[in-house]
Design an enzyme around this catalytic site. Sequence first.
Site, PDB file in Angstrom:
ATOM      1  N   CYS A 181     -56.903  35.047 -41.754  1.00  0.00           N
ATOM      2  CA  CYS A 181     -56.496  35.558 -42.937  1.00  0.00           C
ATOM      3  C   CYS A 181     -56.699  37.168 -43.036  1.00  0.00           C
ATOM      4  CB  CYS A 181     -56.970  34.962 -44.276  1.00  0.00           C
ATOM      5  SG  CYS A 181     -58.858  34.666 -44.229  1.00  0.00           S
ATOM      6  N   HIS A 484     -62.138  33.786 -47.906  1.00  0.00           N
ATOM      7  CA  HIS A 484     -60.910  34.152 -47.475  1.00  0.00           C
ATOM      8  C   HIS A 484     -60.392  35.540 -47.836  1.00  0.00           C
ATOM      9  CE1 HIS A 484     -56.415  33.390 -47.349  1.00  0.00           C
ATOM     10  NE2 HIS A 484     -56.377  33.568 -48.618  1.00  0.00           N
TER      11      HIS A 484
END
Length: 1364
Positions: A181, A484
């Site tokens: 990510c 994330h």
Amino acid sequence: MEMVPSEENQLVPKEIENASEEPRVLCIVQDTTNAKTVNERLTLNLPASTTLSKLFEDVAHKASYVNGTFDLAWGKTGDMGSLDPSSEMSLTESGFEPGKRNFLQLTDKDGEQPQIASDESGTAGSSGLDDSSQERFIGPLPRDGTVGCSSDYSSPSYSYSSILNKSDTGYVGLVNQAMTCYLNSLLQTLFMTPEFRNALYNWEFEESEEDPVTSIPYQLQRLFLLLQTSKKRAIETTDVTRSFGWDSSEAWQQHDVQELCRVMFDALEQKWKQTEQADLINQLYQGKLKDYVRCLECGYESWRIDTYLDIPLVIRPFAASQAYGSVEEALQAFVQPETLDGANQYFCERCKKKCDARKGLRFLHFPYLLTLQLKRFDFDYTTMHRIKLNDRMSFPEELDMGPFIDVEDEKSPQTESCTDSGAENEGSCHSDQMSNDFSADDGVDEGICLDSASSTERVLKPKSSLTFELFSVMVHSGSAAGGHYYACIKSFSDGQWYSFNDQHVSKITQEDIRKTYGGSSGSRGYYSSAFASSTNAYMLIYRLKDPSRNAKYLDCDDFPEHIKHLVQREKESEEQEKRQREIERNTCKIKLFCMHPVKMMAMMENKLEVHKDKTLREATEMAYKLMELDGVVPLDCCRLVKYDEFHEYLERSYEGEDDTPMGLLLGGVKSSYMFDLLLETRRAEQVFQPYKPGEVMVKVHVVDLKTDTIAPPVSIRAYLNQSITEFKQLIAQATELSAETMRVVLERCYNDLRLLYVPNKTLKAEGFFRSNKVFVESSESPDHQVTFTDSLLWKLLDRHGNTIRLFVSLPVQSPGTNRTICQKVGGDTEECSEGSKDNRNSVEAILEESTEKLKNLSLQQQQGSSTSDSQKSSDTSDFEHIESPSPSQEPDSSSVSAVVAVDNRELENRIRAASGGAYSDPETQFPGEERSDSEVNNDRSTSSVDSDILSSSHSSDTLCNADSGPIQLANGLDSHSITSSRRSKANEGKKETWDTAEEDSGTDSEYDENGKSKAESYYLYFRAEPYAQEDGSGEGGQKCVLVHVDKRITLSAFKQNLEPFVGVTSTQFKVFRVYANNQEFESVRLNETLSSFSDDNKITIRLGRALKKGEYRVKVYQLLVNDTEPCKFLVDTVFAKGMTVKQSKEELMPQLKDQCKLDLNIDKFRLRKKTWKNPGTVFLDYHVYEEDINISSNWEVFLEVLDGPEKMKSMSQLAVLTRRWTPAQMKLEPFQEVVLESSSVEELKEKLSEISGIPLENLEFAKGRGTFPCDISVLEIHQDLDWNPKVSTLNVWPLYICDDGAVVFYRDSTEEPMEQSEDERNELMKKESSRLLKTGHRVSYSPRKEKALKIYLDGGPVKDPGQD
């Protein structure tokens, strides 16, 4: 109400009967095209006759999609197969099951999202919801009571607006490979930067100069083009990461996005050397600042210029309780100078003395694209862990950097310039504040070091506008341990903000941007960060507002020519991929089997992939080529039939359907099928038998009681409603046996034999299923009159079902004479050898007589069975031919096993007499002496009588040879077969048990209370023959035997049956079971059967005395307390229950002398407990095993050689291993044992003072940590151990010294550590590290290092040859 009979012959109402004629199919559809609907289900209950095309229409209506813009695929499977939207097949024909839940997934069509049908009833924002939209929300409503309100972001503090379709946003997402990510966020930011994207498009790739796979700019160029032109929802980044030199493991490593940005920019600069883009990164991202120190007395200033690519801003100052509230405040603190005074005074070169000074940073030049890193990751020195600071820090949409620029146009006269260090320190700020706290460890080189000089910068004039507009916010959600990343980016084309969260792209608002400031609603003081949201901004990218420089995105029409060609190639590739997906979607993939007529008649398996529109004839031709039958069987002698591999059942054949499409025959394209296909073959003169649905398959084995053989199976097909009488007629036609005298036995499962004797009973009532196995016997034998469980037929079948095949490897034996036995009995090698020579003639005469008898018996066995195959049929796991003794009531063919057993016993007795008693009873053969495996293998030749039966010469000749196959035995015998049998019925109801004493001792005895061998009480089937191993593992004299044996035989009986092949009695060898990866475990429970063994298991026989009742195998290790390897293996031995320690020492002494060359006096060594590597309780000579000392199977003990007489006299004493630490010499002295009369600390100190000379008041001690020898670095021992604990006894916390063998360090408290220079300390540290690594002990605590982020310019990492 009229009642009618149903299928189950029950009366039901006529209306229900009519309704049941049309079953319903329940379809549950999951919409996976949108994050909003992924957790919702559409439910349809349709008639079974509904066509697939009608199903698509109904789903489109219910989901409010345009039909034809989506696909339906089977759910709940690993390999999804799509349904055909144009098919007119019914649901049941397509594989749907009425009365059950059928799960489907609604997916994108060709990578594009479904089109939403126009809503005639109102707009999407209207308050009224039609029925179809309400049906989408099955289950409880959201908590706020609103229907359909779902958030695309699952953070508790977020509720972004719903994810829009790709066609609405116009942007494509990036697929997260696993933990990439951070990479996706940076790539989307660079893509949305017009200046970077346009410059990348203007660069042209020269394929002749570089491999496109490893070219980072080229792969970025391709990725950006796909992001701009692709119709997919999201695209992969694997080509980009492959150009980085990364493998799949890198996808599972999460890195810092700022670190990736720096390393990737360095890599691009390296790749762009000698091109127009060589200075692109510096032109866009590089700024300059001045690092200065100004004397407060004379004004003299020393300074240098550094370059930077990003500005790291501190969230919270060190040791402060309040964080900076905004980016402007953090920037002000960044340039705020600090005063150097007191001990930190600065030496002024002009004043020639230390003076107060002011040290700080000034910005000289800001880049066009300004990158700010918010340093949210910090280190907590209290907990010694990394933490994340979630404090609130606001940032403006427009940032004025004018107040932070250095306005001095010229240096003042009193300042003095230092060398510009920008070229040497590119991209790095040299103050402590500018350093990146979370780069990899110092010893690791991160990224790429650049030595090339930077180009000249275009310096902005101070008076020009320095207003920057925010366009990218890279957000981190999570903790310092992981989380994330996603990016919030503003498009310069329309000014709209978007959230790029991996494959999801959605519109967001300014309010959503403000939520990334971090922090919490209320103030919580110092701990506010701990209670704040973990989702906050981490990197901010601003662009200078300058209309003359601000660029726009290139349109497709304005692309350079090389980019247009690349776009065309990518479109063609995407079209090809789309066509391939379409083919895959319409391809049936099913298991294919074939009984190959040449390749050992083995069932071959493959996977048939055939397009659904291909006919059965074409599929048969494909299967024919796939199974390589060309030239073996003509094509017209092959056909495909429906097959069930699990039950080995032929379900049906396809007569007259050669031109039918495979999709129709197989029930459509599915991810998996509940059946398989079999390519059946026939001979030219044969005719294929039709297989009809509803038939059952029966494998018929014909049993011949005269020859005791069971024939290979004959396959026939029958119907479940047939009677037993009709079934016998069917078998009689296939086998040409008489149906009148026929007995049929059904084997329903293992050891479940059922005689079918009721004539009118149906096969279904008897328990027949799809595939069945029966045994038939038809003769005039009086065995018909006997009860089935007492009959010969039952005995033969019972033995047949319980016989397994084992591969037994016999020990390698050195060639020679009867030397070993003579050594053991007479003790004098030469005399015994001569004695054996004197007796050789009589022994040989007996052997010749016995082997001639065995030959005759073997020939009798082989009569009538020479044409039978003793190998297993490929159709069944059981033996099709098993040699067996004839019934005892037939005197002309009496039991071979009985004769062999008697002959062997007679032979043994006669040879004992002829040898003068040299072959003694195993109980008295080696009195008081135990033999280890290694010893027996080294000096025992297998020259016992039973061994000589195997060879024509009385030496240990090889029984099998891998090259030449089986070697004939003495007098032409092909195999030595000991066949024995008993009625299994005699043991019916018995359970396999062993007495408690034997179980406790870990082994069983081969002998009963009367001294008689337990194996002699009964016999089970056993047959052995030489076997040559195909893998060549039998080379080098390795003997191998293939054994067919009843698995209900005990290990004891099995060993006794193996005696003639091993060449020694069963008490003198051990049985090891070989598991996967060749691991061997000894089988010791002699009363246990072989029921846990299965066909083709491997067994290894090793010489060495087997255990008796109450005996334990023990491994003896030598304890060498002052050696680098304190634990050394010596011998394997045997201890017995009730034996004293002194007796075991006496048993050990000759073994130690012979095998280890250790000539020890019994008073000069001790045995003690071994717990892994730690020495424990000292065993005293009068201790008795199992009474004073607990013992178990595979036990381990330490043997310790003593310097003097044994000091330990009673169990109340305590033996402690002590070691002196001398700080003045930085040295640990050797271990010394101290024997204490009690657990008193005072006594320990007195003893230590006595042996060391340290005054009692100065003596300090500490308990060692870890496993023996409790090694610790001399650099750490002085501080790390718990010295001088405040306790009076040793058996309390924190010492807990309750048993012998504890390690205690001691020192003189007045002795100071040796003073060392830095070089001496480093040298000592290296020595200690080397020493401790060799002993396997840790040097010091070190947390797990994170893998450094690297981009490899040569396509991949260079592997260190010594690394493996």
